[in-house]
Scaffold this active site. Structure first.
Site, PDB file in Angstrom:
ATOM      1  N   ASN A   7      12.389  29.031  53.021  1.00 12.26           N
ATOM      2  CA  ASN A   7      11.572  29.196  51.822  1.00 12.26           C
ATOM      3  C   ASN A   7      10.648  27.991  51.708  1.00 12.26           C
ATOM      4  O   ASN A   7      11.066  26.924  51.275  1.00 12.26           O
ATOM      5  CB  ASN A   7      12.479  29.301  50.585  1.00 12.26           C
ATOM      6  CG  ASN A   7      11.668  29.404  49.305  1.00 12.26           C
ATOM      7  OD1 ASN A   7      10.451  29.618  49.344  1.00 12.26           O
ATOM      8  ND2 ASN A   7      12.322  29.261  48.171  1.00 12.26           N
ATOM      9  N   LYS A   9       8.168  27.691  49.765  1.00 11.76           N
ATOM     10  CA  LYS A   9       7.656  27.528  48.394  1.00 11.76           C
ATOM     11  C   LYS A   9       6.127  27.316  48.435  1.00 11.76           C
ATOM     12  O   LYS A   9       5.472  27.872  49.292  1.00 11.76           O
ATOM     13  CB  LYS A   9       8.372  26.388  47.675  1.00 11.76           C
ATOM     14  CG  LYS A   9       9.887  26.463  47.836  1.00 11.76           C
ATOM     15  CD  LYS A   9      10.609  25.552  46.920  1.00 11.76           C
ATOM     16  CE  LYS A   9      12.088  25.584  47.263  1.00 11.76           C
ATOM     17  NZ  LYS A   9      12.918  25.007  46.245  1.00 11.76           N
ATOM     18  N   HIS A  93      14.171  34.350  42.647  1.00 11.31           N
ATOM     19  CA  HIS A  93      14.426  32.938  42.956  1.00 11.31           C
ATOM     20  C   HIS A  93      14.497  32.149  41.638  1.00 11.31           C
ATOM     21  O   HIS A  93      13.785  32.458  40.687  1.00 11.31           O
ATOM     22  CB  HIS A  93      13.316  32.380  43.859  1.00 11.31           C
ATOM     23  CG  HIS A  93      13.637  31.008  44.364  1.00 11.31           C
ATOM     24  ND1 HIS A  93      13.416  29.878  43.610  1.00 11.31           N
ATOM     25  CD2 HIS A  93      14.201  30.591  45.528  1.00 11.31           C
ATOM     26  CE1 HIS A  93      13.826  28.816  44.304  1.00 11.31           C
ATOM     27  NE2 HIS A  93      14.304  29.221  45.463  1.00 11.31           N
ATOM     28  N   GLU A  95      13.282  29.462  40.705  1.00  9.36           N
ATOM     29  CA  GLU A  95      12.001  28.939  40.197  1.00  9.36           C
ATOM     30  C   GLU A  95      11.193  30.048  39.530  1.00  9.36           C
ATOM     31  O   GLU A  95      10.469  29.810  38.560  1.00  9.36           O
ATOM     32  CB  GLU A  95      11.234  28.264  41.343  1.00  9.36           C
ATOM     33  CG  GLU A  95      11.852  26.908  41.684  1.00  9.36           C
ATOM     34  CD  GLU A  95      11.816  26.529  43.148  1.00  9.36           C
ATOM     35  OE1 GLU A  95      10.987  27.062  43.897  1.00  9.36           O
ATOM     36  OE2 GLU A  95      12.646  25.687  43.548  1.00  9.36           O
ATOM     37  N   GLU A 164      22.353  30.668  45.058  1.00  9.74           N
ATOM     38  CA  GLU A 164      21.731  29.347  44.990  1.00  9.74           C
ATOM     39  C   GLU A 164      22.031  28.731  43.625  1.00  9.74           C
ATOM     40  O   GLU A 164      21.340  29.042  42.644  1.00  9.74           O
ATOM     41  CB  GLU A 164      20.216  29.459  45.157  1.00  9.74           C
ATOM     42  CG  GLU A 164      19.787  30.058  46.472  1.00  9.74           C
ATOM     43  CD  GLU A 164      18.364  29.659  46.811  1.00  9.74           C
ATOM     44  OE1 GLU A 164      18.181  28.991  47.825  1.00  9.74           O
ATOM     45  OE2 GLU A 164      17.436  29.988  46.046  1.00  9.74           O
ATOM     46  N   GLY A 170      16.978  21.668  45.783  1.00  9.93           N
ATOM     47  CA  GLY A 170      16.039  20.548  45.884  1.00  9.93           C
ATOM     48  C   GLY A 170      16.586  19.229  45.371  1.00  9.93           C
ATOM     49  O   GLY A 170      15.846  18.267  45.195  1.00  9.93           O
ATOM     50  N   SER A 209      20.078  22.720  48.920  1.00 15.60           N
ATOM     51  CA  SER A 209      20.250  21.451  49.650  1.00 15.60           C
ATOM     52  C   SER A 209      21.006  21.612  50.965  1.00 15.60           C
ATOM     53  O   SER A 209      21.807  20.751  51.338  1.00 15.60           O
ATOM     54  CB  SER A 209      20.927  20.406  48.755  1.00 15.60           C
ATOM     55  OG  SER A 209      20.087  20.090  47.667  1.00 15.60           O
TER      56      SER A 209
HETATM   57  C1  PEP Z   1      15.435  27.108  47.685  1.00 17.46           C
HETATM   58  O1  PEP Z   1      14.648  26.800  46.826  1.00 17.46           O
HETATM   59  O2  PEP Z   1      15.546  28.299  48.011  1.00 17.46           O
HETATM   60  C2  PEP Z   1      16.249  26.060  48.293  1.00 17.46           C
HETATM   61  C3  PEP Z   1      17.371  26.390  48.828  1.00 17.46           C
HETATM   62  O3  PEP Z   1      15.747  24.771  48.257  1.00 17.46           O
HETATM   63  P1  PEP Z   1      16.438  23.438  48.882  1.00 17.46           P
HETATM   64  O4  PEP Z   1      16.953  23.778  50.239  1.00 17.46           O
HETATM   65  O5  PEP Z   1      15.349  22.436  48.914  1.00 17.46           O
HETATM   66  O6  PEP Z   1      17.551  23.072  47.952  1.00 17.46           O
END
Ligand code: PEP
Length: 252
Positions: A7, A9, A93, A95, A164, A170, A209
């Site tokens: 992803n 983003k 997602h 976000e 998630e 993040g 992460s």
């Molecule tokens: C995401 O936003 O889908 C995600 C997993 O981000 P990160 O790996 O940076 O935590």
């Protein structure tokens, strides 16, 4: 087969997408036991689509609207994505939910539309830190799955789920392998129930992460079928290192 999804983003211009794929494609060209998907921003989809023709990397979108066309300024339709060979779409997602206010009912319409259009949705679910501290992790996830899949429960085999935890995205702090595995087990139980057993092909990905240093302990979890990777997917080499961890523990 394990599924791993990058992803990106709101990152990478067209030029940066070309550079990334030029480096990444040779790294993974012989991998046939892990399904690899890249979700670039909309502006890079055409370039990525051209570049990924005849490759083992699949294309995904980070979002879409649920109508085929019309007066929906700023939106992208499933038909537009299909024309570019997009096979996957991330929906719900965190976000999208927390920055752009997307709610379960809108996400549900998008899920239905994606299935109808032959684009495999990846429904993202996860609790906030506040919900976790209040002991609501399981109830939040159950609500997001039941509402997100309302009306298409029996089609669960055509959907993947990404768990998630919002507090892990993040932040550099991932869920422990044990906690993630327990939530994944719970998700699979709900899917089995609501789909009347039609969810054997649904993969439940962990996201939040993920990096090469924690990928192997997470993937050992019996109920973890792959990863959704944000930050660590932005660099071809670090994304490849995570893919290598999956290749070492192959589930049939
Ligand atoms: C995401 O936003 O889908 C995600 C997993 O981000 P990160 O790996 O940076 O935590």
């Amino acid at each position: 087969m394990y599924l791993i999804v990058a992803n990106w983003k709101m990152n990478k211009t067209v030029k940066e997408t070309e550079e990334y794929l030029a480096e990444f494609k040779p790294l993974v060209k012989d991998i046939d036991n892990v399904e690899i998907v890249i979700t670039p921003p909309f502006t890079s989809l055409y370039t990525a689509s051209e570049s990924l023709k005849d490759s083992n990397i699949k294309l995904g979108s980070q979002n879409m609207f649920y109508k085929d066309s019309g007066a929906f300024t700023g939106e992208i339709s499933p038909l537009m994505l299909k024309e570019l060979n997009v096979e996957y779409v991330l929906l719900g997602h965190s976000e999208r939910r927390h920055i752009f206010g997307e709610r379960d009912d809108l996400i549900n319409k998008k899920i239905i539309s994606a299935i109808e259009n032959g684009i495999r949705p990846i429904l993202c679910v996860g609790e906030t830190l506040e919900e976790k501290e209040q002991g609501k992790t399981f109830s939040v996830i159950e609500r997001q799955i039941r509402n997100g899949l309302a009306g298409v429960e029996r089609e669960a085999n055509y959907i993947d789920i990404a768990y998630e935890p919002v507090w892990a995205i993040g932040t550099g702090v991932s869920a422990t392998p044990e906690d993630a595995n327990n939530v994944h087990k719970f998700i699979k139980e709900i899917l089995d129930e609501i789909s009347s057993g039609n969810s054997q092909k649904t993969r439940v990905l962990y996201g939040g992460s993920v990096k090469s240093s924690n990928a192997d302990s997470l993937i050992k979890g019996e109920f973890i079928d792959g990863f959704l990777v944000g930050t660590a997917s932005l660099n071809p080499q670090s994304f490849y290192e995570i893919i290598q961890k999956l290749m070492w523990i192959i589930k049939v």
